[in-house]
Enzyme design. Structure first.
Site: not given
Ligand code: NDP
Ligand code: 8X3
Length: 251
Positions: A86, A139, A152, A187
């Site tokens: 994730n 995504s 992205y 988030t």
């Molecule tokens: P958040 O920013 O809330 O969470 C991101 C998480 O990734 C954090 O726990 C962060 O932890 C961790 N992270 C980022 N970089 C690193 C790294 N280099 N090493 C280890 N951990 C890392 O965002 P989301 O929960 O929304 O995102 C989670 C996933 O879901 C991502 O892959 C995102 O692309 C995907 N996603 C999100 C969507 C959205 O609309 N929110 C939609 C579709 C997909 P820490 O900072 O402690 O390292």
């Molecule tokens: C996150 C969803 O539509 O903002 O992956 O790219 S979107």
């Protein structure tokens, strides 16, 4: 014996919600992320629901650190049943011809190479034991590009290709591979994308009820708790007023 799930990026958003859902439903969980203090706080909370929790702070871009963390797992934590890849995010929303090199590297190194490193470290054990489940958080952005999404979107297309490729490579085993493709989830995602500009980030969710991390965790749990002969290959999960990465109806 309880199953073990490892969730990367469990300090926030979707990953945190997945760790909670799995802990509440009988898994012991390994939670990872870079922020040790957040991991400790979440670990303490998850233990209150009866789960055993191991917190490992490392950066998924750092192969040596990731390898040391996985190779150094105590014996009772080594047999990982579920890997939720994730950790990741979006950095920047500039047109491709004006993009920032550093943002591009961060996305490619985290969303593609970090996911690959974790897969490479954990899946051999699953293949050997002939059981396991890899859930990659892709995504809707991986289905089609949208304005400013360029790199992205490319990383999330890569997550689709890597999920499909892994599914082929483990087809002779009972290991299952699922690509979960969320749309708009509120988030810390947009705060990261806009480099800390909270007001601009809040604008992304104006006029539409977005998904929550919990909504996505429900679909992850649906996939991992399906009967052994059922492989949920992909789930696309959008907010009701969202039709694609670029078509969003706002009131
Ligand atoms: P958040 O920013 O809330 O969470 C991101 C998480 O990734 C954090 O726990 C962060 O932890 C961790 N992270 C980022 N970089 C690193 C790294 N280099 N090493 C280890 N951990 C890392 O965002 P989301 O929960 O929304 O995102 C989670 C996933 O879901 C991502 O892959 C995102 O692309 C995907 N996603 C999100 C969507 C959205 O609309 N929110 C939609 C579709 C997909 P820490 O900072 O402690 O390292
Ligand atoms: C996150 C969803 O539509 O903002 O992956 O790219 S979107």
């Amino acid at each position: 014996m309880k199953k073990i799930a490892l969730v990367t990026g469990a300090t926030s958003g979707i990953g945190e919600a997945c760790a909670r859902k799995l802990a509440e439903n009988g898994y012991n969980v390994i939670i990872t992320g870079r922020r040790a203090d957040r991991l400790d706080a979440i670990a303490a909370e998850l233990r209150t629901v009866g789960a055993q929790v191991l917190a490992l702070a490392f950066d998924v871009r750092d192969r040596e650190a990731a390898t040391a963390a996985i190779e150094g797992l105590p014996d009772e934590w080594r047999e990982i049943d579920v890997l939720v890849n994730n950790a990741g995010g979006a950095w920047g929303l500039e047109p491709e011809y004006e993009g920032n090199y550093e943002d591009w590297d961060t996305m490619i190194d985290t969303n593609i190479k970090g996911l690959l490193t974790m897969t490479r470290l954990i899946v051999p054990g699953m293949v050997e034991r002939d059981r396991g489940h890899v859930v990659n958080i892709g995504s809707v952005a991986g289905d089609a590009a949208y304005g400013g999404g360029n790199v992205y979107c490319a990383t999330k297309s890569a997550v689709k290709a890597l999920s499909d490729g892994l599914r082929i490579d483990v087809a002779h085993t009972k290991v299952r591979v699922t690509n979960i493709k969320p749309g708009l989830v509120e988030t810390n995602f947009s705060v990261t994308r806009f480099h800390g500009d909270k007001e601009r980030a809040d604008g992304v969710y104006k006029g539409i009820k977005p998904l929550t991390g919990k909504d996505i965790a429900e679909s992850v749990y649906y996939a991992v708790s399906a009967p052994e002969h059922v492989q949920v290959a992909e789930i696309l999960i959008l907010a009701t007023h969202q039709a694609s990465g670029s078509v969003i109806f706002r009131k």
